[in-house]
Design an enzyme around this catalytic site. Sequence first.
Site, PDB file in Angstrom:
ATOM      1  N   ASP A 144       0.864  -1.182   0.000  1.00 15.91           N
ATOM      2  CA  ASP A 144       0.000   0.000   0.000  1.00 15.91           C
ATOM      3  C   ASP A 144       0.901   1.233   0.000  1.00 15.91           C
ATOM      4  OD1 ASP A 144      -1.751   2.062   0.451  1.00 15.91           O
ATOM      5  OD2 ASP A 144      -2.652   1.197   2.265  1.00 15.91           O
TER       6      ASP A 144
ATOM      7  N   ALA B  30      -2.006   5.807  -8.719  1.00 21.06           N
ATOM      8  CA  ALA B  30      -2.459   7.202  -8.593  1.00 21.06           C
ATOM      9  C   ALA B  30      -3.975   7.211  -8.541  1.00 21.06           C
ATOM     10  CB  ALA B  30      -1.996   8.033  -9.792  1.00 21.06           C
TER      11      ALA B  30
ATOM     12  N   THR C 282      -6.615   8.665 -10.716  1.00 15.87           N
ATOM     13  CA  THR C 282      -6.618   9.230 -12.068  1.00 15.87           C
ATOM     14  C   THR C 282      -7.991   9.731 -12.504  1.00 15.87           C
ATOM     15  OG1 THR C 282      -6.980   7.025 -12.994  1.00 15.87           O
ATOM     16  CG2 THR C 282      -4.697   7.770 -12.826  1.00 15.87           C
TER      17      THR C 282
ATOM     18  N   THR D  20       0.569  13.517 -16.307  1.00 17.30           N
ATOM     19  CA  THR D  20      -0.588  13.664 -17.185  1.00 17.30           C
ATOM     20  C   THR D  20      -0.589  14.983 -17.956  1.00 17.30           C
ATOM     21  OG1 THR D  20      -3.014  13.923 -17.118  1.00 17.30           O
ATOM     22  CG2 THR D  20      -1.829  14.576 -15.168  1.00 17.30           C
TER      23      THR D  20
ATOM     24  N   TYR E 247      -7.414  17.248  -9.863  1.00 14.19           N
ATOM     25  CA  TYR E 247      -6.588  16.160 -10.392  1.00 14.19           C
ATOM     26  C   TYR E 247      -5.290  16.714 -10.983  1.00 14.19           C
ATOM     27  CZ  TYR E 247      -4.894  12.627 -13.657  1.00 14.19           C
ATOM     28  OH  TYR E 247      -4.091  11.756 -14.356  1.00 14.19           O
TER      29      TYR E 247
END
Length: 302
Positions: free
Chosen positions: A51, A75, A77, A116, A139
């Site tokens: 974890d 992540a 996302t 991203t 995000y």
Amino acid sequence: MKTILVTGSNGLLGQKITERILQTKQFNLIATCKGANRYPVKEGYTYAEMDILDPVQVLQVVKKVKPDAIINTAAMTNVDTSHEQPELARQLNVVAVETLTAIAASENIQFVHLSTDFIFDGADGPYDEEAAPNPLSEYGRTKLAGEEVVKRSSGPWVIIRTILVYGIVNDMSRSNIVLWAKGAIESNKLINVVNDQWRMPTLAEDLADGCLLAVEKNAQGVFNISGKDMMSVSELVAEVADYWELDKHMIKEISSESLNQAAKRPVKTGFILAKAINELGYQPRSFKEGLAIVDEQLRRRA
């Protein structure tokens, strides 16, 4: 032979990295995720429950397996979930990255981190690696903060930015825009699709290759890894319909404003891929080639 530890190995990218390493036998793989291993093949690599929000467990696993590189695919996302649960997004996209980078740096492990196109506002795409970020959503803000953590690391690091990843996992537990559009149109559902946002969709296999090239080449710095075709979201969905010979009358083009999404999306992102192509030897496939690969995988499962 280098040993790679992958976080989030149950996800789409994590499973594609596992698949690639088992095919090429180029690296030793330590696959890690929270909970049980969902990859269908259990031989040829090591799986460890880990974890990323538990620093003690992360340190124990890393000390035990002694990887040469960590590829962090884990992540939050989902753009809207990040908006609704900002603290969880911060924990997964920033705090966990602080843990991982600190441990990687202390052990001199190369740290490869996924980011991203949503760190950009979409006003000036496509972007190169030096473009100034300006995220519009929680995000995007948490992913940018994660990048900044990585860049402060004293150890070797790589940031790989990507866009709208698609592909299939064996148990079909992960969806994406290609599978969603195909499934909805096949079910004769009318779908609303925005015609005023542009992206360069990325085949998950291509992204996995990009990550492994970064380890193989001992890369350092920021790299754009995406598909090579720029298209609007409505064009993307129309190509999906064309490929599988589905009824395009089920596609209703709408504007972003009429969708009323909680989190803002950038209008036009896209990447300039020259650096990854020249320095890593990255070879992105076209969207049509990507759909053919997905189709072949779906046929094998049938």
